[in-house]
Design a protein around this motif. Sequence first.
Motif, mmCIF file in Angstrom:
data_model
loop_
_atom_site.group_PDB
_atom_site.id
_atom_site.type_symbol
_atom_site.label_atom_id
_atom_site.label_comp_id
_atom_site.label_asym_id
_atom_site.label_seq_id
_atom_site.Cartn_x
_atom_site.Cartn_y
_atom_site.Cartn_z
ATOM 1 N N GLY A 89 0.993 -0.704 -0.188
ATOM 2 C CA GLY A 89 -0.407 -0.002 -0.100
ATOM 3 C C GLY A 89 1.022 1.264 0.324
ATOM 4 O O GLY A 89 1.948 1.283 -0.619
ATOM 5 N N MET A 90 0.310 2.148 0.355
ATOM 6 C CA MET A 90 0.876 3.247 0.462
ATOM 7 C C MET A 90 0.366 4.702 1.156
ATOM 8 O O MET A 90 -0.839 4.468 1.081
ATOM 9 C CB MET A 90 0.910 4.046 -0.779
ATOM 10 N N ILE A 91 1.022 5.117 2.208
ATOM 11 C CA ILE A 91 1.006 6.520 2.892
ATOM 12 C C ILE A 91 0.827 7.696 1.610
ATOM 13 O O ILE A 91 1.773 8.132 1.711
ATOM 14 C CB ILE A 91 1.486 6.801 3.759
ATOM 15 N N CYS A 92 -0.334 8.536 1.673
ATOM 16 C CA CYS A 92 -0.331 9.605 0.512
ATOM 17 C C CYS A 92 -0.242 10.527 1.054
ATOM 18 O O CYS A 92 -0.001 11.436 2.056
ATOM 19 C CB CYS A 92 -2.451 9.507 -0.158
ATOM 20 N N ALA A 93 -0.022 12.273 -0.198
ATOM 21 C CA ALA A 93 -0.036 13.232 0.340
ATOM 22 C C ALA A 93 -0.821 13.475 -0.131
ATOM 23 O O ALA A 93 -1.084 12.942 -0.526
ATOM 24 C CB ALA A 93 1.861 14.112 -0.226
ATOM 25 N N GLU A 94 -0.398 15.019 0.389
ATOM 26 C CA GLU A 94 -2.163 15.639 0.343
ATOM 27 C C GLU A 94 -2.074 15.985 -1.734
ATOM 28 O O GLU A 94 -3.278 15.261 -1.748
ATOM 29 C CB GLU A 94 -2.226 17.313 0.540
ATOM 30 N N ASP A 95 -1.283 16.422 -1.948
ATOM 31 C CA ASP A 95 -1.456 16.450 -3.316
ATOM 32 C C ASP A 95 -1.547 15.113 -4.387
ATOM 33 O O ASP A 95 -2.328 15.421 -5.013
ATOM 34 C CB ASP A 95 -0.172 16.998 -4.444
ATOM 35 N N GLU A 96 -0.962 14.304 -4.070
ATOM 36 C CA GLU A 96 -1.853 12.836 -4.747
ATOM 37 C C GLU A 96 -3.177 12.753 -4.529
ATOM 38 O O GLU A 96 -3.314 11.512 -5.269
ATOM 39 C CB GLU A 96 -0.873 11.770 -3.342
ATOM 40 N N LEU A 97 -3.699 12.734 -3.358
ATOM 41 C CA LEU A 97 -5.046 12.871 -3.831
ATOM 42 C C LEU A 97 -6.373 13.804 -4.336
ATOM 43 O O LEU A 97 -7.069 13.803 -3.699
ATOM 44 C CB LEU A 97 -5.490 12.468 -1.925
ATOM 45 N N GLY A 98 -4.895 15.044 -4.414
ATOM 46 C CA GLY A 98 -6.062 15.914 -5.260
ATOM 47 C C GLY A 98 -6.282 16.760 -4.063
ATOM 48 O O GLY A 98 -7.410 17.264 -5.226
ATOM 49 N N LEU A 99 -6.002 16.751 -3.415
ATOM 50 C CA LEU A 99 -6.796 17.638 -1.792
ATOM 51 C C LEU A 99 -6.443 18.759 -2.143
ATOM 52 O O LEU A 99 -6.444 19.998 -0.845
ATOM 53 C CB LEU A 99 -6.991 17.086 -0.574
ATOM 54 N N GLY A 100 -5.027 19.051 -2.931
ATOM 55 C CA GLY A 100 -4.211 20.856 -2.462
ATOM 56 C C GLY A 100 -2.564 20.364 -2.768
ATOM 57 O O GLY A 100 -2.311 19.354 -3.986
ATOM 58 N N ASP A 101 -2.209 20.961 -2.790
ATOM 59 C CA ASP A 101 -1.030 21.879 -3.571
ATOM 60 C C ASP A 101 0.689 20.519 -2.777
ATOM 61 O O ASP A 101 1.764 20.565 -2.653
ATOM 62 C CB ASP A 101 -0.750 22.816 -3.965
ATOM 63 N N ASP A 102 -0.642 20.653 -1.979
ATOM 64 C CA ASP A 102 0.938 20.762 -0.788
ATOM 65 C C ASP A 102 1.994 19.006 -0.110
ATOM 66 O O ASP A 102 1.118 17.612 -0.627
ATOM 67 C CB ASP A 102 0.328 20.406 0.833
ATOM 68 N N HIS A 103 3.081 18.836 -0.597
ATOM 69 C CA HIS A 103 3.736 17.675 -1.147
ATOM 70 C C HIS A 103 4.826 17.026 -0.281
ATOM 71 O O HIS A 103 6.047 16.936 -0.065
ATOM 72 C CB HIS A 103 4.182 17.455 -2.463
ATOM 73 N N ASN A 104 4.946 18.157 0.969
ATOM 74 C CA ASN A 104 5.528 18.261 2.516
ATOM 75 C C ASN A 104 5.839 17.423 2.951
ATOM 76 O O ASN A 104 4.956 17.567 4.414
ATOM 77 C CB ASN A 104 6.072 19.415 3.183
ATOM 78 N N GLY A 105 5.893 15.694 2.925
ATOM 79 C CA GLY A 105 5.435 14.877 3.365
ATOM 80 C C GLY A 105 3.602 14.770 3.096
ATOM 81 O O GLY A 105 3.239 14.608 2.537
ATOM 82 N N ILE A 106 3.895 13.493 4.469
ATOM 83 C CA ILE A 106 2.541 13.426 3.794
ATOM 84 C C ILE A 106 1.032 14.083 5.071
ATOM 85 O O ILE A 106 1.396 13.950 5.319
ATOM 86 C CB ILE A 106 2.017 10.877 4.754
ATOM 87 N N LEU A 107 -0.042 13.416 4.165
ATOM 88 C CA LEU A 107 -1.437 13.879 5.082
ATOM 89 C C LEU A 107 -1.024 13.243 5.887
ATOM 90 O O LEU A 107 -1.758 12.228 6.303
ATOM 91 C CB LEU A 107 -2.323 13.472 4.112
ATOM 92 N N VAL A 108 -1.155 13.920 7.491
ATOM 93 C CA VAL A 108 -1.233 13.835 8.224
ATOM 94 C C VAL A 108 -3.173 14.499 8.864
ATOM 95 O O VAL A 108 -3.431 15.792 8.932
ATOM 96 C CB VAL A 108 -0.908 14.677 9.497
ATOM 97 N N LEU A 109 -4.055 13.431 9.343
ATOM 98 C CA LEU A 109 -5.283 13.648 9.907
ATOM 99 C C LEU A 109 -5.649 14.224 11.260
ATOM 100 O O LEU A 109 -4.776 13.034 12.008
ATOM 101 C CB LEU A 109 -6.330 12.084 9.538
ATOM 102 N N ASP A 110 -6.516 14.081 11.650
ATOM 103 C CA ASP A 110 -6.943 14.403 12.762
ATOM 104 C C ASP A 110 -6.740 13.735 13.347
ATOM 105 O O ASP A 110 -7.278 11.960 12.902
ATOM 106 C CB ASP A 110 -8.258 15.327 13.227
ATOM 107 N N LYS A 111 -6.614 13.065 15.026
ATOM 108 C CA LYS A 111 -6.834 11.937 16.016
ATOM 109 C C LYS A 111 -7.696 11.384 15.618
ATOM 110 O O LYS A 111 -7.682 10.123 15.709
ATOM 111 C CB LYS A 111 -6.081 12.955 17.210
ATOM 112 N N LYS A 112 -8.460 11.841 15.792
ATOM 113 C CA LYS A 112 -9.509 11.204 16.196
ATOM 114 C C LYS A 112 -10.705 9.767 15.037
ATOM 115 O O LYS A 112 -11.599 9.807 15.232
ATOM 116 C CB LYS A 112 -11.271 12.623 15.912
ATOM 117 N N ALA A 113 -10.078 10.620 14.303
ATOM 118 C CA ALA A 113 -9.955 9.601 13.135
ATOM 119 C C ALA A 113 -10.058 8.178 13.820
ATOM 120 O O ALA A 113 -9.479 7.349 13.865
ATOM 121 C CB ALA A 113 -9.257 9.483 11.870
#
Lengths: 809, 347
Positions: A118-142
Amino acid sequence: MFISLNLLEDFIPLRKKYKAQNLALDLTMHTVEIEGYQNLADKYKQIVIGEVLEVKKHPQADRLNIAQVDVAKEKLSIVCGANNLEKGQKVAVALVGATLPIGLTITEAEIRGENSKGMICAEDELGLGDDHNGILVLDKKAKPGLSLAKHLGLDDIIIEIDNKSLSNRPDLWGHYGIAREIAAFSDIKLKDYEEIFKSEIKIGEDKNNLNIKVEDNNLCPYYSAIKVKNIKVSKSPLWLRNRLLASGIKPINNLVDISNYVMIELGQPLHIFDAKDIDKILVRKAKEAEKIELLDKTEKELNSNNLLITNGKKPLALAGIMGGLDSAVNDDTNEIIIESANFEAVNIRKSSLNLGLRTDASSRYEKSLDVNLCPLALKRVLDLMIQIIPDLEIDSQITTSSDIKNEIKVIDLDLKWLNKRIGTEVDKKRVIEILTSLGFKIESDEDEKLQVKVPSYRATKDVSIVEDLLEEVSRMIGYDNLEPASPSSVLEVPIISQNNKIIEQVKNILSKDVNLTEVHNYSFVGTKQLNKLGISYDNYLTLANPLTEHHTMLRQNLIVNILENVKVNQARFKDIEIFELGEVYLNVSGKLQQSNLQKSYLPHQEKRLAICLASDNEQLEKIKDILQTFVNKLLNVKKELSFQAFEFVPAWANKQKSVLVKYDFEDLGYIYTLNKKTAKDLGIKKETVISELNFNAIKNLLKKQDDKEYISLPKFPALERDLAFLVDKKVPYKDLKDDMSSFHKWIENVELFDVYQGENIDDASKSLAFHVKYRLQDRTLESKEVDEVQTELIKYLQEKYKAKIRDSK
Amino acid sequence: MKNKLEQIKNQAFTDLHDLMNKKTSLNLEENLRTLRIKYLGRKGELSQILRNLKDLSVTEKKELGALANSIKKDLEAVFKEKEDEILGGNSKDYDLSLPGKEIKTGHLHPLTLIQRDLEDIFKSLGFSILEGPELESDYYNFEALNISKHHPARDMQDTFYVNWEKNKKDEKLVMRTHTSPVQVRAMQTYGAPLKAIVPGKVFRNEAIDASHEHTFYQLEGLMIDKDISITNMIALMKELLKGIFKKEVPVRIRPGFFPFVEPGIELDISCQLCGGEGCSVCKQSGWLELFPAGMVHPKVLEAGGIDSKKYSGFAFGLGLTRLVMMKYHINDIRLFNSGDLRFLEQF
């Protein structure tokens, strides 16, 4: 345009009644064309939330880590290169088999000897924004295992509307307008727009007005703005980013996002300036060659038709199109000015076209927006800002350039007329119901006559005449629900277009009697082809916006393109025998007017008929046969065409083998033989002849046929004599024939039956043999007297043409 | 004996002559066979005489034998000749299964074929067939059709503009983007009532690929009379479809926007390639836009010099090229202008 069902739901509770498919269909059948719809969650299939349980260094690679990730169902080992990966994080995991919105499909892989599932995704890879500085970290409650779409609130359905079908509907360029339409055809109640506002907007009485001045009230009928301070620029909350993404708009920061969000709700564009350098707003036309650097970091040179927002000194924004870079909000922005304005449509359209800038704002303004949207949009922006930036302080009054002037449009609607135009009886109650549900007001209602007031958001352009109301009523009933009814029309003989009939005849003869194949070619030609043929194109009409170098000018003959047909087919076909009937466009005034209002004429355009034969041997005789047969069949008479040399043979044609074609005294056109040099330049390997005829000349021949009369049958027999003689090769048959025909009034007809050149005849001569037919209308000719004339004819030929008689009987 | 031989010969010729000159072929073959047996058969008259030769002297044998043989030969030849006249003689060696040689045939362009089909339908409904210029003025192509210079609807049609030095610089001509300009020209020329179609070449400034062309064919239709209604328009369009497809085709009619009609509609037909299931041609929708139509806008009627209070009418445009593609399942639009005989000779 993209419409989010979640956003629509804010204005109209439709989820209970509608499946996306049905909604799309109803919108298509009553309002606008829907291109398709998509469940947003489908873009995130097999992307789930994972909890990072453990992070280890990759034994073979310094920069890589191996994470143990819990996705509820199982624990996965995933190789990851991001440097912000930490134990305990909640992350987005694309499982094996998932396809990311950017198109990448995840497979089980071995990365430097370590298995990765599998793959841990960054924001841009998900088409959610431009951010490619590392993976997208979701909030703790997820919650691990939950689909990412659900977690992010991306379980939305997006309907795509064909923008073309919106070009006359400024009110449909936002979700609220679409919701209004749905309410009209579905019986679901539409909420008032302001019902969804959540904040209390407080403006201190001590706050001043802004200094706003508009120089040209036609180009900017209304300008309103407000100043706000204590702003903190940051990322927007998730729900806002998601809503924008769903509508195809990229989130930028909280301020820009809010203004874009109000635009997709209402259709009203807004602009936000950094207030730092602004103590005044002056809306004026640009000076010639004035420059502005825009948000997209391009610099544009302007002209005096472009409208600018300035601070009195320098430009801040290109009105209604795009903001300037200098006045743009940035991370340090603390004070802003929010603009909500109305600009004149045609000017915006012209500016945006000539600057080559189409933006979300300009494509809305150019549709003629309702000025009443301005205050509403401004309020909504404040409402959202207060929700998102609670510490802000409103630092001015809402300042406007002028009052809103509403033009009130009332249309008289005669229901009898309406029923006649629809073609069926529509209940008055139903008509009123439809109109009011769309926001129209019935001002008066007497008998069968209504006075209908047009709502401001439909009055800018879209609805102005009674036929527009006819449309509202019939589309809401639904065209498919109307019973077709045959028109009852008066019997009348149709106008016979002569061309149509002749074209049919011509094409039939050419394809069925002389067995040619019809081709169609482009109306355009390019310099390359014309140069090869040595055709001067100084006089050709040119396309102002050509697509390719092959199609830059309007053709003045059919020859250029039909030669291309020979080239295309020569490798596969031994004989190429084709024709085209098409238009040419000449650089002289024709007879058709450019408009009935002024006396200027279109360039002369005429139809030509081209016949082209290409084969391994010479085709000149064959094309003559074809032309003769064609004319005989068309006119239903047997009469010889005449062929003669002519003076201005084009450079590409063989001068010895190109002829003018005549019928009686009418020039029909030409036959050209392609010369060897040009054939070589063009890459044509076959012997090629082309005849180009003027369609009008052919038409004239047929017209003459209309006067055709029966000639009574001869009462007395004819006498026939044959005559064969040698003449100089250079003497044209045509001259001989004409002379013989007119030699004596008894000669009724002269017909060539043999031509011979070659063995047994000296090189300078040819042998011709004719039947000469003698007849008188009032008595039978005697053999003796005919012989006497024939003898004189022979003498004449001997004297004039030095003919050597071979045979006479 | 000699006389007898001559007699037989003469009789045989006479019989044969009579038989062949009968004005009927009834039982001819059979009668001929009977006659042959009578004279030349094993028990025939000639054989009997030859059999009797053995009783004669050597000289007589020689003389009469030669004569009899020559008569036999003559008779055989003449019987053969007559048989050949009836039965075809040596031609029985001909291989009947050999193929016919082709005489070259010409072909009409597929667009011409379908255009004619449509013209036939309209002619039978009493429509005139008109034409107009392909190089048009901005006025007829746009202005007269209620599309002013800066109307966003101009975006709907990518236009080829044409420079002409005889016009002012900003008054470019256009390659007509639709056949609709002929609506106004026809109204100005013929007035109302009017029933006409206009088939013709149109142009859009669009890059060419398998499904896009800058040059294609349309067919415009126009009907103007007193009290023409929307339901009249729908009736005609449905009738027309029956004529084109020779069967009932599912259709749907939805609103559409075109500045020169009010109201405007789009008629979609169930995709003929996938049967409405959804395919690449219909973009998975199961429907194909076939013709845009609408009630002629009063401004257009006025431009055509027709009193919009007195008359109403409808107009429609039909994509001829698209129809041909659908009919013959042609998947590459570039073929139409290719001049490729491999394509053209199929029609």
